[in-house]
Design a protein around this motif. Structure first.
Motif, mmCIF file in Angstrom:
data_model
loop_
_atom_site.group_PDB
_atom_site.id
_atom_site.type_symbol
_atom_site.label_atom_id
_atom_site.label_comp_id
_atom_site.label_asym_id
_atom_site.label_seq_id
_atom_site.Cartn_x
_atom_site.Cartn_y
_atom_site.Cartn_z
ATOM 1 N N ASN A 83 3.403 -13.116 -0.278
ATOM 2 C CA ASN A 83 2.288 -13.490 -1.165
ATOM 3 C C ASN A 83 2.146 -12.552 -2.349
ATOM 4 O OD1 ASN A 83 1.491 -15.599 0.601
ATOM 5 N ND2 ASN A 83 0.521 -14.081 1.914
ATOM 6 N N SER A 84 2.246 -11.258 -2.074
ATOM 7 C CA SER A 84 1.914 -10.274 -3.109
ATOM 8 C C SER A 84 3.117 -9.841 -3.944
ATOM 9 C CB SER A 84 1.313 -9.039 -2.446
ATOM 10 O OG SER A 84 2.305 -8.381 -1.688
ATOM 11 N N GLY A 100 -1.657 -9.783 1.792
ATOM 12 C CA GLY A 100 -1.029 -9.902 0.481
ATOM 13 C C GLY A 100 -1.729 -10.841 -0.476
ATOM 14 N N ARG A 134 4.302 0.898 4.356
ATOM 15 C CA ARG A 134 3.046 0.323 4.849
ATOM 16 C C ARG A 134 1.954 0.412 3.795
ATOM 17 N NH1 ARG A 134 -0.112 1.968 10.350
ATOM 18 N NH2 ARG A 134 -0.786 3.733 9.125
ATOM 19 N N TYR A 135 1.197 -0.684 3.674
ATOM 20 C CA TYR A 135 0.068 -0.734 2.741
ATOM 21 C C TYR A 135 -1.221 -0.881 3.540
ATOM 22 C CZ TYR A 135 3.723 -1.430 -0.698
ATOM 23 O OH TYR A 135 4.832 -1.266 -1.479
ATOM 24 N N LEU A 136 -2.339 -1.091 2.830
ATOM 25 C CA LEU A 136 -3.624 -1.244 3.522
ATOM 26 C C LEU A 136 -3.636 -2.504 4.379
ATOM 27 C CD1 LEU A 136 -6.218 -0.220 0.787
ATOM 28 C CD2 LEU A 136 -5.305 1.153 2.632
ATOM 29 N N ASP A 137 -2.936 -3.539 3.919
ATOM 30 C CA ASP A 137 -2.885 -4.788 4.690
ATOM 31 C C ASP A 137 -1.435 -5.112 5.059
ATOM 32 O OD1 ASP A 137 -2.491 -5.147 1.886
ATOM 33 O OD2 ASP A 137 -2.480 -7.304 2.200
ATOM 34 N N ASP A 138 -1.292 -5.855 6.147
ATOM 35 C CA ASP A 138 0.040 -6.266 6.585
ATOM 36 C C ASP A 138 0.383 -7.618 5.962
ATOM 37 O OD1 ASP A 138 0.344 -4.031 8.227
ATOM 38 O OD2 ASP A 138 -0.849 -4.978 9.791
ATOM 39 N N GLU A 139 1.668 -7.854 5.810
ATOM 40 C CA GLU A 139 2.083 -9.103 5.171
ATOM 41 C C GLU A 139 3.495 -9.465 5.607
ATOM 42 O OE1 GLU A 139 2.205 -8.626 0.939
ATOM 43 O OE2 GLU A 139 2.684 -10.730 0.577
ATOM 44 N N ARG A 193 4.971 -7.426 -3.249
ATOM 45 C CA ARG A 193 5.102 -5.956 -3.192
ATOM 46 C C ARG A 193 6.412 -5.606 -2.492
ATOM 47 N NH1 ARG A 193 -0.637 -4.829 -0.371
ATOM 48 N NH2 ARG A 193 0.238 -6.488 0.884
ATOM 49 N N PRO A 231 -5.028 -0.305 -8.013
ATOM 50 C CA PRO A 231 -5.691 -0.976 -6.895
ATOM 51 C C PRO A 231 -5.182 -0.416 -5.571
ATOM 52 C CG PRO A 231 -4.772 -2.552 -8.445
ATOM 53 C CD PRO A 231 -4.270 -1.215 -8.861
ATOM 54 N N PRO A 232 -6.063 -0.113 -4.627
ATOM 55 C CA PRO A 232 -5.621 0.520 -3.370
ATOM 56 C C PRO A 232 -4.546 -0.269 -2.625
ATOM 57 C CG PRO A 232 -8.012 0.454 -3.492
ATOM 58 C CD PRO A 232 -7.507 -0.321 -4.663
ATOM 59 N N HIS A 233 -4.581 -1.608 -2.729
ATOM 60 C CA HIS A 233 -3.604 -2.403 -1.976
ATOM 61 C C HIS A 233 -2.195 -2.336 -2.575
ATOM 62 C CE1 HIS A 233 -5.464 -5.097 -4.975
ATOM 63 N NE2 HIS A 233 -4.217 -5.454 -5.166
ATOM 64 N N ARG A 253 -7.634 -0.477 6.976
ATOM 65 C CA ARG A 253 -6.837 -1.269 7.924
ATOM 66 C C ARG A 253 -7.712 -1.951 8.985
ATOM 67 N NH1 ARG A 253 -1.544 -1.392 7.249
ATOM 68 N NH2 ARG A 253 -1.095 -2.052 9.351
ATOM 69 N N GLN A 288 0.854 3.527 1.736
ATOM 70 C CA GLN A 288 0.083 4.474 2.544
ATOM 71 C C GLN A 288 0.991 5.334 3.414
ATOM 72 O OE1 GLN A 288 -3.529 4.485 2.438
ATOM 73 N NE2 GLN A 288 -2.958 3.312 0.632
ATOM 74 N N VAL A 298 -9.443 -1.825 -9.742
ATOM 75 C CA VAL A 298 -10.680 -1.104 -9.434
ATOM 76 C C VAL A 298 -11.432 -0.903 -10.757
ATOM 77 C CG1 VAL A 298 -11.622 1.074 -8.608
ATOM 78 C CG2 VAL A 298 -9.635 0.074 -7.484
#
Lengths: 151, 268
Positions: A77-78, B228, A54-59, A80, A30-32, B258, A36, B165
């Motif tokens: 949450n994740s 997340g 750093r990933y696709l989303d910040d957390e 990671r 999964p991309p997240h 992003r 990155q 995916v």
């Protein structure tokens, strides 16, 4: 607060080259879950060398202290791996020229210890990918003076 | 009037309504006009006599301005996301001359509550919120995505539950999804048998497939995570037997992800 520039991780590392084959469906990473970019700098406030991923989303993250030297930043949450804090004062590196290998080994040891503690995360590829990202950019990351400027 | 100006107008109305409600009217109510200077007596008296309707009216004004601002001006998030889905569509089907609705990219948002008439509203649903191109978006075409992952429906539901995916069929697979539409199917087969195969491969119910007779024959599902936490999924569906540029779409998604995710934080 880290101000170092982000170092992009190569697309070859981001995209899985060998998709997992199911009967009818292909499962890619999964991309997240894939780092990155990475960056590292000595944080004067924390008095630690901080590597951020750093990933696709910040957390937001919470800290998981592994030992005197390494503290992991884990996604709230994740779960990671979002970063690593290295206490350079306790890190057994040569004062003039630190050993990159030694730092990487220390990180790997801390992550393995964390995965033993939190076995639900063991199957996740995120941790292996994060370590791979750090290893691939190790020299660029750590040449920004891992030791405190005063040392 | 453009959206930017409307945003300023609505925000000003919200500010005025809020100021009157929270500050001005309570002060006017507590003030004795006799103790005031001559200049202030008249306006305070004027307001005091009309407070019984001015107060609820200002509250209503603030609420309506906020609502209108969210519904009208916040469309930029929706428009930006639509543009980004269009980029993914162009990447997936470059130079394609076929009609837009033959290859679509749809963003589904997970909602705990949704009225879908097929199951309990609180079951957890994936609801379409934005679609590439100008084709219609039917909000009733939603997919069950409950906490129990085994009951998740469709490519969207499966992508949501596995957080992975999903590509159907795979790039090197010989399998193709059956053509269900009787108008274009040159060689008619047992429709029920074909619907069963289609339903099994796409994680749907056979009755639903027989009723809707979907045209899509290849799918790509990408999970979307915000801060997340799983937010929803992007589903690329095409009438082509295979999505040739799946890796290209994924690479493009990584490039736009992003800003895309930042827009989702504003998308209602």
């Amino acid at each position: 607060m880290t101000t170092a520039p982000w170092i992009q991780v190569e697309p070859s590392l981001r995209m899985r080259s060998e998709p997992r084959q199911g009967l009818q469906l292909t499962l890619f990473v999964p991309p997240h879950e894939v780092p990155q970019a990475v960056r590292g700098e000595f944080d004067k406030q924390l008095k630690k060398f901080v590597i951020e991923i750093r990933y696709l989303d910040d957390e937001d993250f919470k800290r998981e202290t592994m030992d005197d030297t390494v503290c992991l930043r884990i996604g709230k949450n994740s779960r990671r791996l979002l970063g690593i804090e290295l206490d350079t004062a306790n890190l057994n590196v040569a004062q003039v020229q630190f050993q990159l290998k030694e730092v990487e080994e220390e990180i790997k040891r801390a992550v393995t210890k964390f995965l033993q503690k939190d076995q639900a995360q063991e199957e996740r590829e995120n941790y292996a990918l994060a370590i791979k990202a750090i290893e691939s950019k190790g020299e660029q990351l750590l040449n920004r003076s891992i030791l405190a400027p005063a040392l | 009037m453009n959206r930017k100006t409307l945003h300023v107008v609505f925000n000003s109305l919200f500010g005025i309504g809020g100021f009157c409600n929270a500050i001005l009217f309570p002060i006017v109510l507590e003030t004795q006009p006799d103790s005031l200077a001559q200049l202030l007596k008249a306006p305070v008296n004027f307001l005091r006599q009309r407070l019984w309707w001015l107060w609820p009216a200002s509250f209503l004004l603030a609420a309506l301005a906020k609502f209108a601002d969210k519904k009208i001006c916040d469309r930029w998030g929706h428009d930006a996301v639509k543009e980004m889905l269009e980029i993914l569509r162009e990447k997936g089907f470059p130079g394609n001359k076929e009609p837009v609705h033959f290859h679509r990219v749809t963003l589904f948002k997970h909602k705990r509550w949704w009225l879908c008439w097929r199951f309990w509203p609180w079951s957890g649903w994936l609801v379409p919120v934005v679609r590439s191109g100008h084709t219609t978006l039917n909000h009733q075409t939603c997919f069950l995505a409950p906490d129990e992952a085994d009951h998740a429906e469709g490519i969207a539901g499966r992508c949501w539950s596995t957080k992975a995916v999903i590509l159907i069929p795979t790039e090197d697979s010989n399998m193709t999804l059956p053509l269900l539409n009787p108008e274009v199917n040159a060689k008619p087969h047992d429709p029920h048998a074909m619907a069963e195969i289609y339903a099994k491969e796409t994680f749907m119910d056979t009755d639903w497939v027989l009723k809707k007779l979907p045209h899509s024959r290849s799918f790509l599902g990408i999970p979307v995570v915000v801060q997340g936490q799983p937010w929803g999924v992007i589903v690329v569906d095409s009438r082509a037997t295979k999505i040739q540029c799946a890796k290209g779409i994924l690479a493009s998604y990584e490039e736009i992800a992003r800003p895309f995710i930042k827009c989702l934080e504003r998308l209602s």
